[in-house]
Enzyme design. Structure first.
Site, mmCIF file in Angstrom:
data_model
loop_
_atom_site.group_PDB
_atom_site.id
_atom_site.type_symbol
_atom_site.label_atom_id
_atom_site.label_comp_id
_atom_site.label_asym_id
_atom_site.label_seq_id
_atom_site.Cartn_x
_atom_site.Cartn_y
_atom_site.Cartn_z
ATOM 1 N N ASN A 210 66.762 10.083 47.674
ATOM 2 C CA ASN A 210 67.262 9.160 48.707
ATOM 3 C C ASN A 210 67.821 7.922 48.022
ATOM 4 O O ASN A 210 67.842 7.838 46.794
ATOM 5 C CB ASN A 210 66.149 8.811 49.696
ATOM 6 C CG ASN A 210 64.966 8.211 48.976
ATOM 7 O OD1 ASN A 210 65.070 7.136 48.397
ATOM 8 N ND2 ASN A 210 63.843 8.927 48.972
ATOM 9 N N ALA A 275 57.396 2.860 48.236
ATOM 10 C CA ALA A 275 58.289 3.923 47.754
ATOM 11 C C ALA A 275 58.840 4.744 48.913
ATOM 12 O O ALA A 275 58.180 4.910 49.940
ATOM 13 C CB ALA A 275 57.514 4.843 46.809
ATOM 14 N N LYS A 289 69.575 27.054 36.120
ATOM 15 C CA LYS A 289 70.559 26.475 37.047
ATOM 16 C C LYS A 289 71.041 27.563 38.015
ATOM 17 O O LYS A 289 71.420 28.667 37.573
ATOM 18 C CB LYS A 289 71.740 25.923 36.233
ATOM 19 C CG LYS A 289 72.731 25.197 37.086
ATOM 20 C CD LYS A 289 73.876 24.642 36.253
ATOM 21 C CE LYS A 289 74.956 24.150 37.188
ATOM 22 N NZ LYS A 289 76.261 24.110 36.567
ATOM 23 N N ASP A 306 51.098 13.308 52.194
ATOM 24 C CA ASP A 306 51.382 11.909 52.532
ATOM 25 C C ASP A 306 50.457 10.997 51.706
ATOM 26 O O ASP A 306 49.243 10.955 51.923
ATOM 27 C CB ASP A 306 51.181 11.652 54.027
ATOM 28 C CG ASP A 306 51.801 10.336 54.433
ATOM 29 O OD1 ASP A 306 52.822 10.358 55.134
ATOM 30 O OD2 ASP A 306 51.296 9.268 54.003
ATOM 31 N N LYS A 337 53.402 4.817 63.244
ATOM 32 C CA LYS A 337 53.098 5.203 61.843
ATOM 33 C C LYS A 337 51.818 4.531 61.386
ATOM 34 O O LYS A 337 50.987 5.137 60.699
ATOM 35 C CB LYS A 337 54.245 4.768 60.918
ATOM 36 C CG LYS A 337 55.271 5.854 60.718
ATOM 37 C CD LYS A 337 56.376 5.486 59.754
ATOM 38 C CE LYS A 337 57.489 6.522 59.901
ATOM 39 N NZ LYS A 337 58.774 6.105 59.444
ATOM 40 N N LYS A 341 48.891 6.947 60.224
ATOM 41 C CA LYS A 341 48.551 6.961 58.797
ATOM 42 C C LYS A 341 47.283 6.149 58.531
ATOM 43 O O LYS A 341 46.772 6.147 57.422
ATOM 44 C CB LYS A 341 49.721 6.426 57.972
ATOM 45 C CG LYS A 341 50.978 7.293 58.119
ATOM 46 C CD LYS A 341 52.039 7.006 57.079
ATOM 47 C CE LYS A 341 53.302 7.797 57.351
ATOM 48 N NZ LYS A 341 53.953 8.309 56.142
HETATM 49 O O1 PMT Z 1 64.060 0.497 47.184
HETATM 50 P P1 PMT Z 1 65.030 -0.373 47.944
HETATM 51 O O2 PMT Z 1 66.466 0.043 47.722
HETATM 52 O O3 PMT Z 1 64.792 -1.834 47.682
HETATM 53 O O4 PMT Z 1 64.785 -0.131 49.513
HETATM 54 C C1 PMT Z 1 63.606 -0.554 50.107
HETATM 55 C C2 PMT Z 1 63.083 0.493 51.110
HETATM 56 C C3 PMT Z 1 64.065 0.614 52.270
HETATM 57 C C4 PMT Z 1 62.903 1.840 50.413
HETATM 58 C C5 PMT Z 1 61.678 -0.043 51.599
HETATM 59 O O5 PMT Z 1 61.855 -1.274 52.228
HETATM 60 C C6 PMT Z 1 61.029 0.941 52.544
HETATM 61 O O6 PMT Z 1 61.275 0.967 53.742
HETATM 62 N N1 PMT Z 1 60.144 1.833 51.980
HETATM 63 C C7 PMT Z 1 59.538 2.957 52.731
HETATM 64 C C8 PMT Z 1 60.514 4.091 52.833
HETATM 65 C C9 PMT Z 1 59.941 5.284 53.561
HETATM 66 O O7 PMT Z 1 59.765 6.305 52.963
HETATM 67 O O8 PMT Z 1 59.618 5.036 54.821
HETATM 68 P P2 PMT Z 1 58.958 6.146 55.818
HETATM 69 O O9 PMT Z 1 59.012 5.490 57.147
HETATM 70 O O10 PMT Z 1 59.605 7.473 55.653
HETATM 71 O O11 PMT Z 1 57.455 6.255 55.296
HETATM 72 C C10 PMT Z 1 56.386 5.479 55.808
HETATM 73 C C11 PMT Z 1 55.389 5.161 54.741
HETATM 74 O O12 PMT Z 1 54.764 6.357 54.270
HETATM 75 C C12 PMT Z 1 55.943 4.472 53.508
HETATM 76 O O13 PMT Z 1 55.016 3.470 53.125
HETATM 77 C C13 PMT Z 1 56.006 5.575 52.468
HETATM 78 O O14 PMT Z 1 55.810 5.059 51.129
HETATM 79 C C14 PMT Z 1 54.822 6.448 52.870
HETATM 80 N N2 PMT Z 1 54.934 7.867 52.529
HETATM 81 C C15 PMT Z 1 55.925 8.649 53.073
HETATM 82 C C16 PMT Z 1 55.957 9.996 52.764
HETATM 83 C C17 PMT Z 1 54.986 10.546 51.886
HETATM 84 N N3 PMT Z 1 55.006 11.820 51.560
HETATM 85 N N4 PMT Z 1 54.047 9.753 51.367
HETATM 86 C C18 PMT Z 1 53.985 8.433 51.665
HETATM 87 O O15 PMT Z 1 53.116 7.724 51.168
#
Ligand code: PMT
Length: 400
Positions: A210, A275, A289, A306, A337, A341
């Site tokens: 992403n 992240a 490949k 997660d 969320k 979570k």
């Molecule tokens: O890195 P930059 O370019 O500065 O951009 C910042 C950002 C937009 C990435 C950041 O501000 C942000 O929003 N990060 C979370 C991105 C995300 O994955 O959001 P989500 O709504 O899909 O996930 C919700 C939460 O669950 C997040 O805290 C994520 O880290 C966590 N997660 C998601 C999936 C997974 N398998 N495990 C997780 O821990």
């Protein structure tokens, strides 16, 4: 060490002979990583020229309260919002007196009134003026209002006298500016931050990922470190320099991130999941490949664990802060969320707006916890991260 990395510093130069030293101070602040803008009072222009300060700062030097070129004609508000820190050096006796009375009749005093940034005053004046009780009383007033005072030094003065009143040396001034950012609000705490994207490989050369640049997470790691925490950053692939003083572990896939997190989490007081972890990965990764063909290619994706909810569900879980990247209904989806979570706090950003969210320098987030919320309006990610860390530390202190 870049003591002022990513800091926006506004230097106000007032009418003291020591103003002649300010081009050198600006140069050294920039060497330490600061972005510097300068405001001169009219008395300061007797001792140093705007052109010299423009040349060393790389920015236009401002002198007038009413600036028709500035955004909305309100240069003082624009500069007050821009600054991460305001440094008044040298600060003359007259300027200190004026500031202590709350004057806001020129650009620099209006900025000081309009800004929430930490402020540092470095006095410089004749030793008799320094000893005068008016000076002491004025500085007491300013200290009570939260201004930090640095110096003055003792020694021979431009007027031929010897005593206290010299502007502090540039190195001391820079140390003091850097310490404005060391709030100590997370002192003795261990913080883990995740940042950046993950890569989910399809074959040895192709992957799903992403647009996360890591900027938001790196800024949070830096801000937590400045707040006194012992910080570990678990980072997906980015082009960023590791923040100084922060331990970094580099990973590539969501699986690797999950295992790095679980290895270190036992020691952690606060976990911040910034992240952009891939929700899915290919079920099968080809060893070689994949060859191009004319037929369609289907990828079967399976969900990744997660990480955030895994951390929040631990016995003795740390205080857990998640992020929510949304394109609509920010509050509803973010609160949803937070509940699903099981996290203590969530910072929600709209990621479909130009110049915000993924891979931008600025961001805007609404933070939700319990029944409360707080908006951190659009600003550089570094600035936003410091404010978010302050908010996290406040909420954490209530529920350690
Ligand atoms: O890195 P930059 O370019 O500065 O951009 C910042 C950002 C937009 C990435 C950041 O501000 C942000 O929003 N990060 C979370 C991105 C995300 O994955 O959001 P989500 O709504 O899909 O996930 C919700 C939460 O669950 C997040 O805290 C994520 O880290 C966590 N997660 C998601 C999936 C997974 N398998 N495990 C997780 O821990």
């Amino acid at each position: 060490m870049n003591k002022l990395a990513f800091k926006k510093c506004l230097l106000i130069v007032t009418g003291s002979i020591a103003a002649y030293k300010t081009p050198d101070i600006v140069r050294r602040m920039r060497d330490q990583g600061a972005e510097v803008r300068v405001v001169l009072t009219s008395a300061a222009t007797e001792f140093v020229t705007p052109l010299a300060l423009q040349a060393v700062s790389g920015n236009e030097v401002r002198q007038d309260l009413f600036d028709h070129q500035a955004e909305a004609g309100m240069g003082h508000i624009e500069l007050a919002r821009w600054a991460d820190a305001i440094v008044i050096a040298p600060a003359s006796a007259d300027y200190i007196a004026k500031l202590s009375k709350g004057s806001a009749d020129d650009l620099s005093t209006a900025i000081c009134r309009a800004s929430e940034a930490p402020m540092l005053i470095a006095p410089a004046m004749n030793q008799q003026m320094w000893e005068n009780s008016f000076t002491k009383e004025a500085l007491d007033v300013l200290s009570e209002k939260g201004f930090c005072v640095c110096g003055p030094d003792s020694g021979s003065q431009a007027c031929g006298e010897v005593g206290l009143g010299r502007l502090v040396e540039a190195e001391i001034l820079i140390e003091s500016i850097a310490s404005l950012f060391n709030s100590g609000s997370l002192a003795k705490l261990r913080v883990m931050v995740t940042a950046g994207p993950t890569r989910e490989y399809i074959d040895p050369v192709r992957y799903l990922t992403n647009q996360s640049s890591g900027k938001m997470g790196y800024a949070l790691a830096r801000a937590a470190c400045e707040a006194g925490a012992n910080v570990i950053l678990i980072s997906g692939p980015t082009n960023l320099e590791p923040p100084q003083g922060v331990g970094v572990e580099y990973i590539s896939s969501a699986k690797e991130m999950a295992s790095s997190v679980s290895e270190g989490i036992g020691e952690i007081d606060i976990f911040i999941g910034c992240a952009a972890v891939s929700d899915y990965r290919p079920e099968a990764v080809s060893d070689q490949k994949i060859k191009k063909s004319d037929s369609t290619l289907s990828l079967k994706l399976i969900p990744n664990k997660d990480i955030l909810s895994g951390v929040a569900g631990l016995t003795n879980a740390p205080f857990t802060v998640g992020f929510a990247a949304e394109t609509e209904e920010l509050e509803r989806f973010a609160r949803d969320k937070m509940t699903k979570k099981g996290v203590d706090m969530i910072a929600a950003n709209l990621v479909d707006k130009d110049g915000l969210g993924f891979n931008s320098d600025d961001n805007e987030v609404t933070v939700f916890w319990e029944n409360e919320s707080y908006v951190l309006e659009k600003q550089p990610k570094e600035q936003l991260a410091r404010k978010l860390v302050t908010l996290i530390s406040r909420v954490y202190q209530k529920n350690p």
